[in-house]
Design a protein around this motif. Structure first.
Motif, PDB file in Angstrom:
ATOM      1  N   ASP A  93      89.907   2.722  25.139  1.00 18.45           N
ATOM      2  CA  ASP A  93      91.037   1.881  25.799  1.00 18.45           C
ATOM      3  C   ASP A  93      91.728   2.987  25.927  1.00 18.45           C
ATOM      4  OD1 ASP A  93      91.998   1.345  23.469  1.00 18.45           O
ATOM      5  OD2 ASP A  93      92.431  -0.507  23.919  1.00 18.45           O
ATOM      6  N   TYR A 124      86.579  -5.602  26.412  1.00 14.85           N
ATOM      7  CA  TYR A 124      87.214  -6.615  27.471  1.00 14.85           C
ATOM      8  C   TYR A 124      88.500  -7.605  26.912  1.00 14.85           C
ATOM      9  CZ  TYR A 124      87.521 -11.696  29.724  1.00 14.85           C
ATOM     10  OH  TYR A 124      87.884 -12.573  29.919  1.00 14.85           O
ATOM     11  N   GLN A 125      89.386  -7.391  27.840  1.00 17.15           N
ATOM     12  CA  GLN A 125      90.817  -7.785  27.291  1.00 17.15           C
ATOM     13  C   GLN A 125      90.610  -7.268  26.100  1.00 17.15           C
ATOM     14  OE1 GLN A 125      90.946 -11.666  27.997  1.00 17.15           O
ATOM     15  NE2 GLN A 125      90.686 -11.917  29.997  1.00 17.15           N
ATOM     16  N   ASP A 126      90.852  -7.749  25.059  1.00 15.64           N
ATOM     17  CA  ASP A 126      91.610  -7.406  23.172  1.00 15.64           C
ATOM     18  C   ASP A 126      90.739  -7.496  22.882  1.00 15.64           C
ATOM     19  OD1 ASP A 126      91.708  -9.918  23.268  1.00 15.64           O
ATOM     20  OD2 ASP A 126      93.787 -10.122  22.482  1.00 15.64           O
ATOM     21  N   LYS A 146      85.030 -14.943  34.781  1.00 15.03           N
ATOM     22  CA  LYS A 146      83.686 -13.433  34.527  1.00 15.03           C
ATOM     23  C   LYS A 146      82.321 -14.563  33.917  1.00 15.03           C
ATOM     24  CE  LYS A 146      86.976 -10.479  34.799  1.00 15.03           C
ATOM     25  NZ  LYS A 146      86.097  -8.875  35.673  1.00 15.03           N
ATOM     26  N   ASP A 185      85.148 -15.444  27.483  1.00 15.30           N
ATOM     27  CA  ASP A 185      86.332 -15.910  26.062  1.00 15.30           C
ATOM     28  C   ASP A 185      86.101 -16.643  25.297  1.00 15.30           C
ATOM     29  OD1 ASP A 185      88.611 -14.433  28.456  1.00 15.30           O
ATOM     30  OD2 ASP A 185      87.957 -15.844  29.855  1.00 15.30           O
TER      31      ASP A 185
END
Length: 300
Positions: A14, A62-64, A113, A129
């Protein structure tokens, strides 16, 4: 990393961290590194990996979190780890004890998502998530290597063992949607690749099978708009940039084709090196891992 059994998974980054997954037999091992100095910041083993052909599923940021496919010839799982620490955030068991080699694919359906994963005798979607299952389609084959894509409102995919073909799934359902949301399923060796994944451009899908037949396909019907011979054998997945699709065959030839409904060959370039890995594109340059050399093509 020097391991007892090497893997062919692709690192992910990232810009702050880079994550590498590999098999240190029998353990699936994930390592996080700092991009600035290359130092290892964490290492974790989400579980054992029991698979005849080893392990190669790529880490998906994905995100964090990072998400890893743990399909295997035992109780499989999907696991999400914290990017900065490697701490486990969630884990979901897979329905069947069958190996696969696909990284999950992130898509968006009606503003939500989904994490789509083909393998373990099914195609399934999860909430990225939480890992909660959303929908599942049984089959259409036993093992999967190529990854699905999201194009023209459907999940389009190729599959290759023991059955070969292509199929499309409407991702708007919930639960087991085998009888209601499979848009089409066409079993035919010329249509589907076992190893190379398709690539999307606009509302078109571009596919090459292992035997070197490339096609532009309507992902909602499976109709081949054009079909062309592109070399003798392909392991690498095609990539797309600048309105062109780049098909690399095993002999090191790159077939550059316009990403359009009419077949137009831009050129064929020979690297003089065997190519089995999919190329990576960044900032106007193509990076290609050959059997003997690492190639970078583009402007300095």
């Amino acid at each position: 990393p020097q391991t007892e059994q090497h893997a062919s998974s692709t690192p992910a980054t990232d810009g702050r961290f880079v994550w590498v997954s590999f098999l240190d037999h029998p353990d699936m091992t994930i390592v996080g590194y700092d991009v600035t100095d290359g130092k290892q910041i964490w290492k974790t083993v989400p579980g054992k990996m029991l698979s005849t052909h080893g392990y190669c599923s790529t880490v998906v940021p994905y995100q964090d979190m990072i998400i890893i496919n743990g399909d295997q010839d035992a109780q499989g799982f999907i696991v999400a780890l914290d990017q900065a620490t490697g701490r486990e955030r969630w884990r979901t068991d897979r329905p069947n004890r069958t190996r696969s080699y696909c990284p999950p694919t992130l898509i968006e359906v009606k503003g939500r998502k989904q994490l789509v994963l083909s393998g373990s005798l099914c195609v399934a979607a999860y909430n990225p998530d939480t890992g909660e299952p959303i929908w599942l389609v049984d089959g259409p084959t036993e093992q999967f290597v190529s990854s699905p894509i999201h194009v023209a409102g459907v999940v389009f995919m190729t599959y290759g063992f023991p059955k070969r073909g292509i199929c499309a799934i409407d991702p708007a359902g919930t639960g087991n949607v085998t009888a209601t949301h499979v848009v089409f399923n066409l079993e035919r060796i010329s249509r589907g690749g076992y190893v190379p994944s398709p690539v999307a451009h606009g509302k078109l899908a571009f596919v090459v099978n292992d035997e070197g037949l490339g096609s532009c396909t309507d992902p909602r019907t499976g109709r081949e708009i054009w079909l062309q011979r592109l070399g003798r054998h392909h392991s690498a997945s095609p990539v797309l940039a600048g309105g062109n699709v780049y098909f690399f065959d095993d002999e090191g030839k790159c077939w550059v084709v316009r990403a359009q409904e009419t077949y137009e060959l831009v050129g064929v370039n020979e690297l003089g090196d065997e190519i089995r890995g999919s190329p990576a594109i960044s900032r106007g340059q193509i990076f290609i891992r050959g059997a003997r050399q690492l190639h970078c093509i583009g402007r300095k």
